[in-house]
Design an enzyme around this catalytic site. Structure first.
Site, PDB file in Angstrom:
ATOM      1  N   TRP A  19      -2.988  -2.671  -1.648  1.00 49.08           N
ATOM      2  CA  TRP A  19      -2.561  -4.020  -2.048  1.00 49.08           C
ATOM      3  C   TRP A  19      -3.315  -4.934  -1.097  1.00 49.08           C
ATOM      4  O   TRP A  19      -2.992  -5.003   0.100  1.00 49.08           O
ATOM      5  CB  TRP A  19      -1.041  -4.131  -1.879  1.00 49.08           C
TER       6      TRP A  19
ATOM      7  N   CYS B 233       0.822  -1.218   0.000  1.00 49.84           N
ATOM      8  CA  CYS B 233       0.000   0.000   0.000  1.00 49.84           C
ATOM      9  C   CYS B 233       0.857   1.269   0.000  1.00 49.84           C
ATOM     10  O   CYS B 233       1.921   1.298   0.608  1.00 49.84           O
ATOM     11  CB  CYS B 233      -0.889   0.041   1.228  1.00 49.84           C
TER      12      CYS B 233
ATOM     13  N   ASN C 138      -1.513   1.615   5.781  1.00 50.78           N
ATOM     14  CA  ASN C 138      -0.615   0.594   5.220  1.00 50.78           C
ATOM     15  C   ASN C 138      -0.188  -0.286   6.394  1.00 50.78           C
ATOM     16  O   ASN C 138       0.236   0.222   7.424  1.00 50.78           O
ATOM     17  CB  ASN C 138       0.601   1.286   4.586  1.00 50.78           C
ATOM     18  N   GLY C 139      -0.336  -1.601   6.241  1.00 53.25           N
ATOM     19  CA  GLY C 139       0.022  -2.514   7.336  1.00 53.25           C
ATOM     20  C   GLY C 139      -1.129  -3.452   7.630  1.00 53.25           C
ATOM     21  O   GLY C 139      -2.034  -3.613   6.799  1.00 53.25           O
TER      22      GLY C 139
ATOM     23  N   GLU D  91      19.006 -16.008  -8.874  1.00 54.42           N
ATOM     24  CA  GLU D  91      18.479 -14.681  -9.187  1.00 54.42           C
ATOM     25  C   GLU D  91      17.929 -14.642 -10.618  1.00 54.42           C
ATOM     26  O   GLU D  91      16.888 -14.032 -10.875  1.00 54.42           O
ATOM     27  CB  GLU D  91      19.579 -13.633  -8.973  1.00 54.42           C
TER      28      GLU D  91
ATOM     29  N   LYS E 111      14.070 -13.674 -11.504  1.00 54.03           N
ATOM     30  CA  LYS E 111      13.748 -12.556 -12.404  1.00 54.03           C
ATOM     31  C   LYS E 111      12.766 -13.012 -13.477  1.00 54.03           C
ATOM     32  O   LYS E 111      11.790 -12.355 -13.764  1.00 54.03           O
ATOM     33  CB  LYS E 111      15.053 -12.072 -13.036  1.00 54.03           C
TER      34      LYS E 111
ATOM     35  N   GLU F   8       9.252 -13.800 -11.959  1.00 55.10           N
ATOM     36  CA  GLU F   8       8.590 -12.581 -11.485  1.00 55.10           C
ATOM     37  C   GLU F   8       7.895 -11.826 -12.607  1.00 55.10           C
ATOM     38  O   GLU F   8       6.756 -11.392 -12.446  1.00 55.10           O
ATOM     39  CB  GLU F   8       9.628 -11.604 -10.892  1.00 55.10           C
TER      40      GLU F   8
ATOM     41  N   ARG G   5       5.005   0.438  -5.985  1.00 52.83           N
ATOM     42  CA  ARG G   5       5.013  -0.389  -4.774  1.00 52.83           C
ATOM     43  C   ARG G   5       4.111  -1.612  -4.931  1.00 52.83           C
ATOM     44  O   ARG G   5       4.215  -2.555  -4.156  1.00 52.83           O
ATOM     45  CB  ARG G   5       4.531   0.447  -3.577  1.00 52.83           C
TER      46      ARG G   5
ATOM     47  N   LYS H 126       6.687  -3.999  -4.533  1.00 52.96           N
ATOM     48  CA  LYS H 126       8.104  -3.660  -4.444  1.00 52.96           C
ATOM     49  C   LYS H 126       8.564  -3.637  -2.997  1.00 52.96           C
ATOM     50  O   LYS H 126       9.632  -4.106  -2.655  1.00 52.96           O
ATOM     51  CB  LYS H 126       8.341  -2.290  -5.074  1.00 52.96           C
TER      52      LYS H 126
ATOM     53  N   HIS I  15      19.902 -35.939  -9.438  1.00 48.88           N
ATOM     54  CA  HIS I  15      19.198 -36.453  -8.258  1.00 48.88           C
ATOM     55  C   HIS I  15      17.700 -36.161  -8.313  1.00 48.88           C
ATOM     56  O   HIS I  15      17.039 -36.190  -7.280  1.00 48.88           O
ATOM     57  CB  HIS I  15      19.825 -35.881  -6.988  1.00 48.88           C
TER      58      HIS I  15
HETATM   59  C1  G6P Z   1      10.057  -7.753  -3.150  1.00 46.84           C
HETATM   60  C2  G6P Z   1      10.643  -7.286  -4.480  1.00 46.84           C
HETATM   61  C3  G6P Z   1      11.972  -7.988  -4.746  1.00 46.84           C
HETATM   62  C4  G6P Z   1      12.923  -7.732  -3.594  1.00 46.84           C
HETATM   63  C5  G6P Z   1      12.308  -8.163  -2.251  1.00 46.84           C
HETATM   64  C6  G6P Z   1      13.137  -7.677  -1.077  1.00 46.84           C
HETATM   65  O1  G6P Z   1       9.674  -9.069  -3.232  1.00 46.84           O
HETATM   66  O2  G6P Z   1       9.740  -7.568  -5.527  1.00 46.84           O
HETATM   67  O3  G6P Z   1      12.535  -7.476  -5.954  1.00 46.84           O
HETATM   68  O4  G6P Z   1      14.115  -8.431  -3.806  1.00 46.84           O
HETATM   69  O5  G6P Z   1      11.012  -7.578  -2.093  1.00 46.84           O
HETATM   70  O6  G6P Z   1      13.089  -6.273  -1.045  1.00 46.84           O
HETATM   71  P1  G6P Z   1      14.135  -5.358  -0.342  1.00 46.84           P
HETATM   72  O7  G6P Z   1      13.605  -3.969  -0.528  1.00 46.84           O
HETATM   73  O8  G6P Z   1      14.156  -5.773   1.092  1.00 46.84           O
HETATM   74  O9  G6P Z   1      15.448  -5.571  -1.003  1.00 46.84           O
END
Ligand code: G6P
Length: 608
Positions: free
Chosen positions: A75, A2, A101-102, A481, A485, A488, A27, A603, A504
């Protein structure tokens, strides 16, 4: 998650709020709304869906008259995304409007208590309870009422409030959720992060847990948790609003990928003085370094993956055992930690709830904590014993790119610093690695100058149901990673496997058409990786290697190759990351995905 914006000043509030909400879009959200005070009445307009729908519904804000208001991107956690569940929530008598937010964990108890007093609720959210509680507790004094209300709330919150009988005033309170106050000229703001108000001011104040702020156009008053007025020191954010714009790129993600040479330069260069690494104000000396028996690295998502890359590097050069933990697991694992453990907490946003909780737990147990954070003055940066900022600049795309590679660069700096002090790296090797780090921006530029192969493989694989990423050692860390990516942003099922583990189990999934990206950058593992590639090909899988020209045999073996510039084995994860970011980007592009705002993702994940 949010996003909150609040405004009081001389302008019409609604257009300012809409603009602020656009800046918070990154966000992650599913609905939005604004509320404005006009002559003792609060008028709200809200909608499920995008800010553009809200802008349409409010006619660009012109349907709401008034110079003081609050806005929100939601959100969904409690209650589906819908018009009625969107914020702001109004109290039953319409006198209070609240954005939150929360999560209010005890909302069900509060709701039954208020319902028993004939209060009627209209939404399924936990947040509405705040507005109704304020109405129920209101005693003519807003600060006193707010203090009473927060003592009843259990959970985490950043809250913005307007009150019909408090003209020109926005109230704010926070606990465990981000909220800043922006100090303008004859206008003031509240916002989940400063990007929302950066167009109007560069001066901000962070609210501490329990703080209440009262904003009018000409003054901001702060109260601590005991209701005493508090003095807060503003800080200046030197990020430019243009950094938060697309600047001709079709997506923020692509722009941010291309910003990596600069981001790495800004993160590394100021910390290298001659051949010394100076990590800002962090005191590393023989005394404290030799006391470190273990390093714990904690983070979520890509930050956790950066930690795994860091683990390989630090164990190799510092000869200290490194544990890398997901923050959400760490906090419930009863971690064994004390003053002999150094805890590195990694977070781009500095606000991730699990990471913040992990940091607090590590600190409580006596560990020295260093935060590797991008956003200045964020909760994690403020709470840690020490902070090393990654100077990546604002990162808007939900999927991190420059945030991640600068975290890796910061870990290399810390690793090299510790290794030098411990004499676990030779001077010659130290100098080589430092030079490699300083040269990294140039190598990324070379990589970015020709991405045609990456694009064509992305197009080719964009119809696949599943893509595997394999590698060994540090390449396995980088594969994690790469796979994250891709899933996501393209929604293709992607998994990273340690190449030696394929046999395995996972190899049973390889069939005609399965695409595998094999990372091969570690010279001592070339031959092992070549065998793994052959094993996948023998099951009719297609393998594209990600490697440098230094390894000539690969192009003969793999079905295709994505070439990275020649680079020291130990720092290649930065280059492979850039390649895999572009691969994910163009795959998602080909599939027509909403690249900057992938479905269901946020985000800044400010709830556990
Ligand atoms: C969310 C984002 C990721 C990020 C993760 C941790 O899931 O989509 O891209 O790696 O949060 O976020 P931070 O701000 O703690 O690095």
């Amino acid at each position: 998650m949010c996003g909150i914006i609040g405004y009081t000043g001389g302008k019409q509030a609604a257009p300012v709020l809409l603009k602020g909400l656009e800046r918070l879009e990154y966000r992650g959200y599913d609905s939005a709304g604004i509320a404005v005070i006009n002559n003792g009445n609060i008028n709200a307009i809200k909608t499920a869906g995008k800010i553009s729908a809200l802008a349409e519904k409010t006619d660009g804000g012109s349907k709401l008259t008034g110079t003081t208001g609050i806005g929100h991107t939601r959100w969904a956690t409690h209650g589906a995304p819908s018009d009625v569940n969107s914020h702001p929530h109004l109290s039953e008598n319409g006198e209070f409007a609240v954005v939150h937010n929360g999560i209010i964990e005890n909302f069900a108890e509060l709701k039954s208590e208020l319902t028993a007093h004939d209060v009627h609720f209209t939404s399924d959210t936990d947040s509405e309870v705040i507005a109704q509680l304020l109405q129920y507790l209101y005693d003519g004094d807003m600060i006193r009422t707010l203090r009473k209300a927060v003592t009843r709330l259990i959970g985490s919150y950043a809250i913005g409030i307007i009150h019909a009988y408090s003209p020109d005033t926005v109230f704010a309170v926070r606990k465990d959720n981000p909220l800043v106050v922006g100090l303008g000229s004859n206008e003031n703001f509240i916002a989940s992060d400063f990007a929302a108000a950066l167009e109007y001011t560069h001066d901000f104040v962070q609210l501490d847990d329990g703080d209440i702020a009262k904003l009018t156009p000409r003054a901001v008053t702060f109260y601590d948790a005991n209701g005493k007025s508090a003095v807060k020191t503003p800080y200046r954010v030197d990020w430019d609003i243009s950094q938060a714009e697309k600047d001709g790129y079709p997506h923020f993600m692509l722009k941010e990928i291309y910003e990596q040479p600069k981001a790495i330069t800004n993160t590394v260069r100021p910390r290298v003085k001659g051949n010394e690494i100076v990590l800002d104000r962090i005191q590393f000396d023989a005394g404290n370094v030799n006391r470190i028996e273990r390093i714990d690295i904690v983070g979520c998502g890509s930050a956790y993956h950066a930690g795994i890359v860091g683990k390989h590097f630090m164990e190799k050069y510092c000869r200290i055992r490194v544990n890398c933990e997901l923050a959400s697991e760490y906090i419930y694992s009863d971690p064994i930690t004390d003053c002999r453990t150094l805890t590195l907490v990694i977070s781009q946003s500095g606000e991730t709830a699990d990471t913040l909780a992990a940091l607090r737990l590590a600190k409580k147990r006596g560990s020295h904590t260093i935060a590797i954070v991008n956003v200045m003055e964020s909760a994690i940066a403020r709470d840690a014993d020490d902070v090393l900022y990654t100077y990546a600049g604002p990162e808007i795309a939900v999927a991190t790119t420059k945030g991640y590679t600068t975290q890796v660069a910061a870990l290399y700096l810390i690793g090299l610093k510790i290794a030098k002090i411990k004499h676990t790296v030779s001077d010659a090797r130290y100098n080589e690695l430092l030079k490699e780090l300083l040269d990294m921006p140039k190598k990324i530029e070379v990589l970015l100058s020709d991405i045609s192969d990456i694009k064509s493989y992305a197009e080719k694989f964009s119809d696949r149901k599943c893509v595997f990423f394999i590698g060994r050692g540090t390449d396995y860390a980088a594969s994690l990673e790469g796979a994250l990516k891709l899933k996501e942003i393209s929604y293709i099922h992607a998994e990273a496997y340690a190449a030696g583990e394929l046999k395995h189990g996972t190899i049973s999934l390889i069939e005609k058409g399965t695409a595998t990206l094999a990372l091969i950058t570690q010279s001592d593992l070339y031959t092992k990786m070549l065998s793994n590639i052959k094993a996948v090909q023998s099951r009719d899988g297609t393998v594209v290697a990600v490697s440098s020209q230094a390894n000539t045999k690969i192009s003969e073996t793999a079905d295709g190759m994505l070439v990275i510039p020649v680079c020291d084995d130990d720092v290649t994860p930065i280059l492979t990351a850039v390649t895999l970011q572009l691969f994910a980007y163009y795959t998602a592009f080909e599939r027509g995905c909403d690249i900057d705002k992938p479905r269901n993702l946020a985000k800044s994940v400010t709830v556990e």
